[in-house]
Design an enzyme around this catalytic site. Structure first.
Site, PDB file in Angstrom:
ATOM      1  N   LYS A 145     -23.945  59.952  30.163  1.00 50.72           N
ATOM      2  CA  LYS A 145     -22.073  59.665  30.652  1.00 50.72           C
ATOM      3  C   LYS A 145     -21.113  60.234  31.437  1.00 50.72           C
ATOM      4  CE  LYS A 145     -19.323  57.340  27.512  1.00 50.72           C
ATOM      5  NZ  LYS A 145     -18.198  57.177  28.987  1.00 50.72           N
TER       6      LYS A 145
ATOM      7  N   ASP B 215     -18.913  55.590  33.642  1.00 46.30           N
ATOM      8  CA  ASP B 215     -18.086  55.078  33.244  1.00 46.30           C
ATOM      9  C   ASP B 215     -17.154  54.905  34.183  1.00 46.30           C
ATOM     10  OD1 ASP B 215     -17.982  53.225  31.031  1.00 46.30           O
ATOM     11  OD2 ASP B 215     -17.225  55.208  29.844  1.00 46.30           O
TER      12      ASP B 215
ATOM     13  N   LYS C 146     -15.157  51.765  35.170  1.00 48.67           N
ATOM     14  CA  LYS C 146     -15.022  50.715  34.459  1.00 48.67           C
ATOM     15  C   LYS C 146     -14.657  50.091  35.390  1.00 48.67           C
ATOM     16  CE  LYS C 146     -14.457  51.639  29.212  1.00 48.67           C
ATOM     17  NZ  LYS C 146     -15.210  53.040  29.507  1.00 48.67           N
TER      18      LYS C 146
ATOM     19  N   ASP D  55     -10.160  45.630  39.778  1.00 48.39           N
ATOM     20  CA  ASP D  55      -9.137  45.231  40.637  1.00 48.39           C
ATOM     21  C   ASP D  55      -9.712  44.227  41.568  1.00 48.39           C
ATOM     22  OD1 ASP D  55      -7.954  46.389  43.122  1.00 48.39           O
ATOM     23  OD2 ASP D  55      -7.343  48.278  42.660  1.00 48.39           O
TER      24      ASP D  55
ATOM     25  N   THR E 182     -14.781  48.556  22.867  1.00 46.62           N
ATOM     26  CA  THR E 182     -14.466  48.878  20.447  1.00 46.62           C
ATOM     27  C   THR E 182     -13.390  49.569  20.566  1.00 46.62           C
ATOM     28  OG1 THR E 182     -15.307  51.295  20.932  1.00 46.62           O
ATOM     29  CG2 THR E 182     -16.604  48.950  21.270  1.00 46.62           C
TER      30      THR E 182
ATOM     31  N   GLY F  26     -20.676  60.919  21.843  1.00 42.58           N
ATOM     32  CA  GLY F  26     -19.601  61.194  22.363  1.00 42.58           C
ATOM     33  C   GLY F  26     -19.856  62.328  20.794  1.00 42.58           C
ATOM     34  N   ARG F  27     -18.883  62.644  20.875  1.00 37.65           N
ATOM     35  CA  ARG F  27     -18.163  63.662  20.218  1.00 37.65           C
ATOM     36  C   ARG F  27     -18.793  64.052  18.652  1.00 37.65           C
ATOM     37  NH1 ARG F  27     -12.158  61.143  19.353  1.00 37.65           N
ATOM     38  NH2 ARG F  27     -13.472  59.240  20.207  1.00 37.65           N
TER      39      ARG F  27
END
Length: 232
Positions: free
Chosen positions: A31, A58, A60, A63, A117, A206-207
């Site tokens: 991602k 990603d 998002k 508009d 989240t 991720g981390r």
């Protein structure tokens, strides 16, 4: 291909690509988010694709319909595997986004973010949304289905209900933490095996991977755990 998506949330392309070089594109997708894309641009997506990775862009988008349609069209031309918009942008925006990617030679999966989240009920109340997170997720997921999107981003805690009510929608779940890892800034979290059991289709992590001394080993362990859970 496994359901694992590794979040390359790095501040620059060299860091992201160095991490990607320690991963197996047969075991995960990757991602690319706002910070990395803003600094590195389309080139980082192209470099990841050249390494064999399918890319979830990603960004998002949120508009007016014409602006989002143009952004989604540009993302589709990059050849990304998946991209997202905010479902709270409304019906016209979602339909414009869907129409924009549908004319691509290889349309990416277009999904919509429901409720981040990192937000809980108190956070939603503060911004004027008087629904509980699960109720708002269901409302926005239904709108995403009605407008023809491929799936939604939701927490794993809502995935099971959505699987029952809107089975055609893919469910992409961030906030995944392998057992023993810190929650960081996520509020609504589950382990990978538990998330799949709840009804998630794709897991974003991720981390726990990117900050590990051996990211490839963590990926392999997560993949093995998910495979073992699927046969229990």
């Amino acid at each position: 291909m496994t359901p694992l998506i590794v979040a390359l949330d790095f501040p620059d392309a060299p860091s992201a690509l160095a991490l990607a070089d320690r991963l197996d594109p047969q075991q995960c997708r990757v991602k690319v988010g706002k910070e990395l894309f803003t600094r590195a641009g389309p080139a980082v997506v192209e470099n990841l694709q050249a390494r064999g990775f399918q890319v979830f862009l990603d960004l998002k988008f949120h508009d007016i319909p014409a602006t989002v349609a143009g952004a989604c069209r540009a993302a589709a031309e990059l050849g990304v595997w998946m991209l997202n918009v905010h479902a709270s942008g409304g019906r016209a925006m979602l339909e414009a986004a869907r129409e924009a990617v549908s004319v691509s030679a290889a349309p990416p999966l277009l999904i919509a973010v429901t409720v981040l989240t990192s937000l809980d009920a108190a956070d939603l109340e503060e911004i004027g949304c008087h629904s509980k997170p699960a109720e708002q997720v269901r409302r926005l997921a239904a709108l995403s289905a009605e407008t023809g999107l491929a799936g939604v981003v939701c927490s794993a805690q809502e995935a099971g209900q959505l699987r029952q009510e809107l089975p055609a929608l893919l469910r992409v779940t961030p906030g995944i933490r392998p057992a023993g890892f810190a929650r960081d800034d996520q509020r609504r979290v589950l382990t990978p095996a538990a998330a799949l059991a709840q009804g998630a289709d794709y897991l974003v992590i991720g981390r726990p991977i990117t900050a590990a001394p051996d990211p490839g080993a963590v990926v392999a362990a997560i993949v093995a755990d998910m495979a073992a859970a699927s046969v229990r």
